[in-house]
Design an enzyme around this catalytic site. Structure first.
Site, short mmCIF file in Angstrom:
data_model
loop_
_atom_site.label_atom_id
_atom_site.label_comp_id
_atom_site.label_asym_id
_atom_site.label_seq_id
_atom_site.Cartn_x
_atom_site.Cartn_y
_atom_site.Cartn_z
CE LYS A 52 -3.69 -2.65 2.15
NZ LYS A 52 -4.44 -2.80 3.39
CD GLN A 96 -3.49 -4.57 6.60
OE1 GLN A 96 -3.48 -3.47 5.81
NE2 GLN A 96 -4.12 -5.57 6.19
CG ASP A 119 -9.90 -0.32 4.74
OD1 ASP A 119 -9.68 -0.75 3.33
OD2 ASP A 119 -9.43 -0.57 5.64
#
Ligand code: NAP
Length: 306
Positions: A52, A96, A119
């Site tokens: 990422k 995460q 997200d």
């Protein structure tokens, strides 16, 4: 031979479309910024986060990795998220998953402001998805739609079957397919006669987490098969069964000691499908591309461009 829906190609296409948008924001003095919070040292999560950060770097997006120890408490992690929430140069906050057992994951995800929730997991953004309002969409499901559209696969009026009802893949994928006017069925571990339901699908999405579970009997001839699964197979006999006849795959297994396998049988899908996503190189590359898309869109909203 069925058509391969090439995730790497679509990812590159999306990234090249994002570049001028990032440049425009940078020229205005407000480049997009993404903060990734990685708790502890899970090797899989470390690889995801590295990829990422690299994608941000490639595009000129400012990025920051915050790496607290896995002994962190929920309150301490909430404080990190609260700090990132107030920083104007941070457009996206990604925590995460999975988080260590002592952390209240739902409280952490709820603490990310919806505008910075790149997200698409916050209940406000899930609500916006259901209502069809603009907001960050969950990245993997959004990537599936991009693969279908850019692969020229018709969605409207098609029968779509999604196997899996998780909050991060199955449910949002089904909702996005519905918004594209597919007739959608969602299946799960209690679905009766799963094979027959799957065989009705023009578009079959497998988001299960079980190596090669979707065999030829689940696939209607000519269907489009989207394989979200990423399963590690470290048993040689299982790898030999799944990749029967592929010397190259088994040689790769012998070299590495494991292989990544989707939820769909890789031999059967080639025999039955009209188009399919390979594993690796199908859905996976799109997840990061859509994270970048959400981050750039958040920055554009902040800059008043959207
Ligand atoms: P998850 O939360 O474990 O959900 C799995 C779903 O599959 C559940 O809804 C479960 O049903 C259903 N299921 C399990 N066994 C089944 C069976 N025998 N028959 C029918 N349904 C069954 O997993 P997830 O987070 O959605 O992820 C699914 C897969 O996608 C995993 O392999 C994951 O690693 C992969 N993934 C890949 C990406 C990517 O970027 N490529 C991103 C996210 C996830 P119940 O609800 O009834 O338990």
């Amino acid at each position: 031979m069925p058509r391969i829906l090439d995730g790497n190609r679509v990812r590159d296409e999306i990234k090249s479309e994002l570049k001028p948008r990032v440049q425009a924001l940078t020229a205005l003095g407000s480049p997009p910024g993404l903060a990734v919070v990685l708790v502890g040292h899970d090797p899989g999560s470390e690889i995801y986060v590295r990829n990422k950060i690299k994608a941000c770097h490639d595009l000129g997006i400012y990025s920051e990795a915050i790496t607290p120890p896995d002994s962190i408490t929920t309150e301490e992690l909430l404080a990190i998220v609260a700090d990132l929430s107030t920083r104007p140069e941070i457009d996206g906050i990604l925590v995460q998953l999975p988080l260590p057992a002592q952390i209240d994951t739902k409280r952490i995800l709820m603490a990310v402001p919806p505008a910075k929730d790149v997200d698409g997991f916050h209940p406000c953004n899930v609500g916006a998805l259901v209502a069809g309002l603009p907001a960050p969409r969950a990245c993997t499901p959004a990537g599936i739609i991009q693969l279908l559209k850019r692969g020229g696969i018709p969605i409207a009026g098609q029968r779509a079957v999604v196997v899996g009802r998780s909050d991060i893949v199955g449910k949002p994928a089904a909702m996005l397919l519905l918004h594209e006017h597919a007739t959608v069925t969602i299946c799960h571990s209690k679905t009766a006669d799963l094979k027959s339901v799957c065989r009705e699908a023009d578009i079959l999405v497998a988001a299960i987490g079980r190596a090669a579970m979707i065999t030829g009997e689940y696939i209607r001839e000519g269907a489009t098969v989207i394989d979200v699964g990423t399963n590690r197979v470290s048993d040689r006999a299982e790898a030999a069964r799944i990749f029967r006849g592929s010397e190259a795959k088994l040689a790769s297994f012998d070299q590495r000691g494991s292989l990544t396998v989707g939820d769909v049988d890789p031999v059967d899908v080639v025999e039955r499908a009209g188009a399919y996503t390979p594993v690796p190189g199908g859905v996976g590359p799109l997840t990061i591309a859509m994270l970048m898309t959400n981050t750039v869109a958040a920055a554009e909203r902040r800059a008043g461009l959207l």
